[in-house]
Write an enzyme that holds these catalytic residues in place. Structure first.
Site, PDB file in Angstrom:
ATOM      1  CB  SER A  11      -0.940   0.008   1.203  1.00  0.00           C
ATOM      2  OG  SER A  11      -0.214  -0.070   2.418  1.00  0.00           O
ATOM      3  CG  ASP A 187      -1.704   4.958   8.923  1.00  0.00           C
ATOM      4  OD1 ASP A 187      -0.461   4.970   8.764  1.00  0.00           O
ATOM      5  OD2 ASP A 187      -2.467   4.262   8.231  1.00  0.00           O
ATOM      6  CG  HIS A 190      -0.231   3.716   5.102  1.00  0.00           C
ATOM      7  ND1 HIS A 190      -1.042   3.110   6.031  1.00  0.00           N
ATOM      8  CD2 HIS A 190      -0.085   2.831   4.081  1.00  0.00           C
ATOM      9  CE1 HIS A 190      -1.388   1.907   5.589  1.00  0.00           C
ATOM     10  NE2 HIS A 190      -0.812   1.708   4.407  1.00  0.00           N
TER      11      HIS A 190
END
Length: 241
Positions: A11, A187, A190
């Site tokens: 991600s 977070d 990320h």
């Protein structure tokens, strides 16, 4: 056709084309010289990455037109390092398997594209306090720790050295700055804009060390100023190679 640069990862790579993120910044830097192509898959670990590589589902076959890419970044480990007894246990990969998967990924790329620069990026550090706030974390216990992420980061660097390829130790690099937890991580995992800047700068540095400075690559089609009078625009375009 322009040469390509592939970004392959989880991600953190998938989000790299967000506004001012590291992949978008690379695409801007290499504008008209190379196409930066995103191959990011949120939640993926090296086990799944290796499987889709072996199945030929991510990159064009070796015999396709366009030639070998200039470079491939390999940015996995954040999911592999998830704790096996957490709500994210399904993405965990044991450390020894992680190392072997990285070796296999390099072998695939080097067999397919011997001239391509392959660059590993380690998982980032973890802000454990921020990870406890993840809305999916119903257990109230951290699902990643900075210590374990560091073990995977060190393994990534070691495998890169064994394979004779460069690596970016993002885990160590970020922690050199005070307040890295909030400065670089949105977070706890990320990237913030500042975190993206670090990745961008480190990738560019590795590309330059590999002889891939943008200005060293040929320009795609003539500049506008080369086409206006007194030049004959069509003649210039026809001669451009």
């Amino acid at each position: 056709m322009r040469p390509t640069i592939y970004l392959f990862g989880d991600s953190i790579t998938e989000q790299s084309f967000l506004q001012a993120a590291w992949g978008a910044s690379l695409a801007n830097l290499y504008c008209r010289r190379a196409d930066v192509v995103l191959r990011g898959y949120g939640g993926y670990n090296t086990r799944w990455a290796l499987r889709v590589l072996n199945k030929g589902k991510v990159f064009p076959p070796p015999q396709s037109s366009g030639g070998a890419p200039l470079a491939v970044t390999v940015f996995f480990g954040a999911n592999d390092a998830a704790l096996p007894d957490s709500f994210n246990a399904g993405v965990h990969v044991p450390l020894e398997e992680y190392k072997q998967n990285l070796r296999s990924i390099v072998a695939i790329f080097k067999e397919r594209w011997p001239t391509t620069s392959v660059i590993f990026i380690t998982p980032p550090p973890i802000d454990e306090a921020a990870r406890l706030l993840d809305p999916d974390n119903k257990l109230g216990v951290v699902e990643r720790t900075n210590k374990v992420a560091g073990q995977y980061a060190k393994a990534c660097v070691a495998v890169a050295a064994d394979c004779g390829i460069p690596s970016i130790d993002l885990w160590s690099k970020m922690q050199q700055s005070p307040g890295w937890q909030k400065a670089f991580l949105s977070d706890g995992l990320h990237l913030t804009p500042a975190g993206n800047t670090i990745v961008f700068e480190e990738v560019v540095r590795k590309f330059e060390e590999a002889g891939l400075k943008p200005e060293m690559l040929p320009l795609d089609l003539p500049l506008c100023n080369d086409l206006v009078p007194p030049n004959d625009a069509l003649e210039v375009l026809d001669k451009f190679s």
